[in-house]
Design an enzyme around this catalytic site. Sequence first.
Site, PDB file in Angstrom:
ATOM      1  CD  GLU A 112      -2.936  -1.488   2.056  1.00 40.24           C
ATOM      2  OE1 GLU A 112      -3.228  -0.536   2.797  1.00 40.24           O
ATOM      3  OE2 GLU A 112      -3.444  -2.616   2.166  1.00 40.24           O
TER       4      GLU A 112
ATOM      5  CG  HIS B 249     -15.570  -7.250   6.628  1.00 39.09           C
ATOM      6  ND1 HIS B 249     -15.174  -6.591   7.752  1.00 39.09           N
ATOM      7  CD2 HIS B 249     -14.545  -7.104   5.740  1.00 39.09           C
ATOM      8  CE1 HIS B 249     -13.977  -6.048   7.562  1.00 39.09           C
ATOM      9  NE2 HIS B 249     -13.574  -6.348   6.344  1.00 39.09           N
TER      10      HIS B 249
ATOM     11  CG  HIS C  67      -9.384  -5.389   1.092  1.00 39.75           C
ATOM     12  ND1 HIS C  67      -9.494  -4.025   0.991  1.00 39.75           N
ATOM     13  CD2 HIS C  67     -10.227  -5.903   0.171  1.00 39.75           C
ATOM     14  CE1 HIS C  67     -10.367  -3.730   0.050  1.00 39.75           C
ATOM     15  NE2 HIS C  67     -10.846  -4.849  -0.468  1.00 39.75           N
ATOM     16  CD  GLU C  68      -5.703  -5.082   4.497  1.00 41.65           C
ATOM     17  OE1 GLU C  68      -6.468  -5.965   4.906  1.00 41.65           O
ATOM     18  OE2 GLU C  68      -6.111  -4.000   4.082  1.00 41.65           O
TER      19      GLU C  68
ATOM     20  CD  GLU D 186      -7.931   1.004   2.723  1.00 37.47           C
ATOM     21  OE1 GLU D 186      -9.010   0.490   3.029  1.00 37.47           O
ATOM     22  OE2 GLU D 186      -6.835   0.423   2.859  1.00 37.47           O
TER      23      GLU D 186
HETATM   24  C1  NOJ Z   1      -8.455  -2.480   5.346  1.00 36.45           C
HETATM   25  C2  NOJ Z   1      -9.301  -2.642   4.132  1.00 36.45           C
HETATM   26  O1  NOJ Z   1      -8.582  -2.317   2.972  1.00 36.45           O
HETATM   27  C3  NOJ Z   1     -10.514  -1.765   4.306  1.00 36.45           C
HETATM   28  O2  NOJ Z   1     -11.290  -1.772   3.129  1.00 36.45           O
HETATM   29  C4  NOJ Z   1     -11.288  -2.232   5.505  1.00 36.45           C
HETATM   30  O3  NOJ Z   1     -12.368  -1.342   5.719  1.00 36.45           O
HETATM   31  C5  NOJ Z   1     -10.420  -2.260   6.756  1.00 36.45           C
HETATM   32  N1  NOJ Z   1      -9.202  -2.940   6.499  1.00 36.45           N
HETATM   33  C6  NOJ Z   1     -11.126  -2.958   7.912  1.00 36.45           C
HETATM   34  O4  NOJ Z   1     -11.259  -4.323   7.642  1.00 36.45           O
HETATM   35 CA    CA Z   2      -6.045  -1.986   2.902  1.00 36.22          CA
END
Ligand code: NOJ
Ligand code: CA
Length: 675
Positions: free
Chosen positions: A174, A377, A457-458, A482
């Site tokens: 990132e 999620h 993600h990550e 974000e």
């Molecule tokens: C990082 C993610 O990229 C983001 O989209 C998410 O809202 C937060 N982590 C919390 O899980």
């Molecule tokens: Ca992220």
Amino acid sequence: MRFAPVLAAFAMCLGAPALAEEVVSSPDGAISVTVDVNGEGRPFYRIDKGDEAVFTESRLGFLLTDQDKLERRLTVTGATRASHDETWEQPWGEQRFVRDHHNELTVRFEEDSDDKRRFGVTFRVFDDAVAFRYVFDDASVGETLRIAEELTEFNLAQNGTAWWIPGGEWNRYEYLYEETPIDAVSLAHTPLTFRMENGTHVAIHEAALVDFAGMWVKRTTGTNFRATLAPTGSSAARAVRDLPFATPWRTIRVSDDAAGLAESLVELNLNEPNKLGDVSWFEPHKYVGVWWSLHLDEESWGSGPRHGANTANVKRYIDFAAEHGFEGVLVEGWNLGWDGNWFFNGAEFSFTESYPDYDFEELARYAAEKGVPIVGHHETSGDVGNYESQLEAGLDLMAARGVKTIKSGYVTDACNLRYVHPDGRETRECTESQVMQRHHLKVVTEAAKREIAMNPHEPVKDTGLRRTYPNWVSREGARGMEFSAWGVPPNGPNHVPTMVFTRMLSGPMDYTPGIVSLEGRGQPLQMTMSRALAEYVLIYSPIQMVADLPEHYAEHPEPFQFIKDVPADWEESHVLEAEVGDYVVTARKDRNSEEWYLGGGTDADARDVSLALDFLDKGQTYRAEIYRDADTSHFEGPTRFDIAIEQIEVTAADSLDLRMAAGGGFAIRLIPTGG
Ligand code: NOJ
Ligand code: CA
């Protein structure tokens, strides 16, 4: 028995196996790869395009933890060749039909030592790329190979410009992209993109990263680079495999221009075909969610008066999605574990227990009634052990609630993922370490059993595994939208024109576009309104978030129309014009209609483009619905909201002259209106 290479050469003269170099070329003949051993018996390959070198002699080999290095005293003992030409169909994608056309060469090496260790390297040469992998299928290297380091080199023939992010650093993938001379890169993630001084574009990546350490690429000297396998907390060896096995493919895209880099699908061609069978249960779609409000800090993940994931609020999002035709509502913060500093409390996350104000059963009923599934999620906060211990129960719950897609998350610093081995041992792992590849595939295959698609993600970078596991539909793996919310340096106007030729070479990204309010937490987004729309065409994902708040879309109904119209699944895709990091124009044809879509985006410099529409159906007229920057638009200041929306009639004989404002772009829908 040992004898020096000079003696080996002498032996050849006496009738020993030939040691001539092996050459394999692309089907169109333009790219050729030469494989041989040098005077010290070190194997190498070289890549040429036409008369010009792309890679000079680049060595092959491995350091091992429990054996002598495998890199010297080698001779070529044989070579086999094959050719392949096949067109296969993606269940969903940026391109429905993919042609896999290549020539193959497998070179066998044998060590001039008492052990006579043997292995092979298989090269495939495509018109747009070179790929190779090591094949260990001979007991002469032992039953198990413990690899300390891969010694594969990628030695660029010239200096030029590189676009890259650092490998193994705390913020994972990132980072904003570095644009530097090639000879100023340090340790980088792949895809790693170069434009050499002669204009040749090159991108190094890998394909089919399965049960092996992911590859970073390190500059050694000048414009020479070498593979660096991600370390693991599990052992001194970075990759451990029982024989027989083959390593992931090392891929090198080679193109005369930026567009050619972006259009190559070489990594998909190097992965195994779909192992899941009928995956029609996954349908590409757009989704909304309780998300941007959390990043704006207007609502909270954790419990309390600002808790976003409450039943009434989620019903509001379901209603909004149903009204506008979106097919999912992401809910973050639904489960126990977010209170306190969740970044450090991964062990607290429950994947089965909801907060009391989130009535999951009732919401599942409501979602089914409205035809808008909940998007699940699973944030792990990097505690992979905790997640795996609840994985099946967590997925079962989602399946029972009608969830079709899960966004997961691994928020922790690089190489700090907590992994628990089958024997109970705990280690800390890098995103790219070998055990993490096992973890990701375990999640994806367990999800597939329940007809659920995954969007981590990550994540680990994409290496084309969506071909084999088509429920691995998208992922993050770069600096997403974000960052523009948080008050840290936002994604600048050049971010997307860079990402299209770096991160996006690896596969779909859940970038979460569509912030029509053009505002983060007290800071403006660095783009114009038409650029916000264009990102749905420029950034490919079969799940596209419509990421802004419902009330913000209500304030911008006209641009919102494009977001409602744009598909998430394509018949074909083409990059019409581009320079890495400067600008990009992409055309895509809808997979489910005869409509075409165009997206354009530029960096902080305004730009004029003239686009021939000759990709359109010749016998048709089209209504072009154009969303473009106004004369006044500029990404800085209030005129970033200025947009000109117009409709004109066009045919394949026309061209469109469009001006992209600084930080701007355009988005165009082309609808056939008659022959
Ligand atoms: C990082 C993610 O990229 C983001 O989209 C998410 O809202 C937060 N982590 C919390 O899980
Ligand atoms: Ca992220």
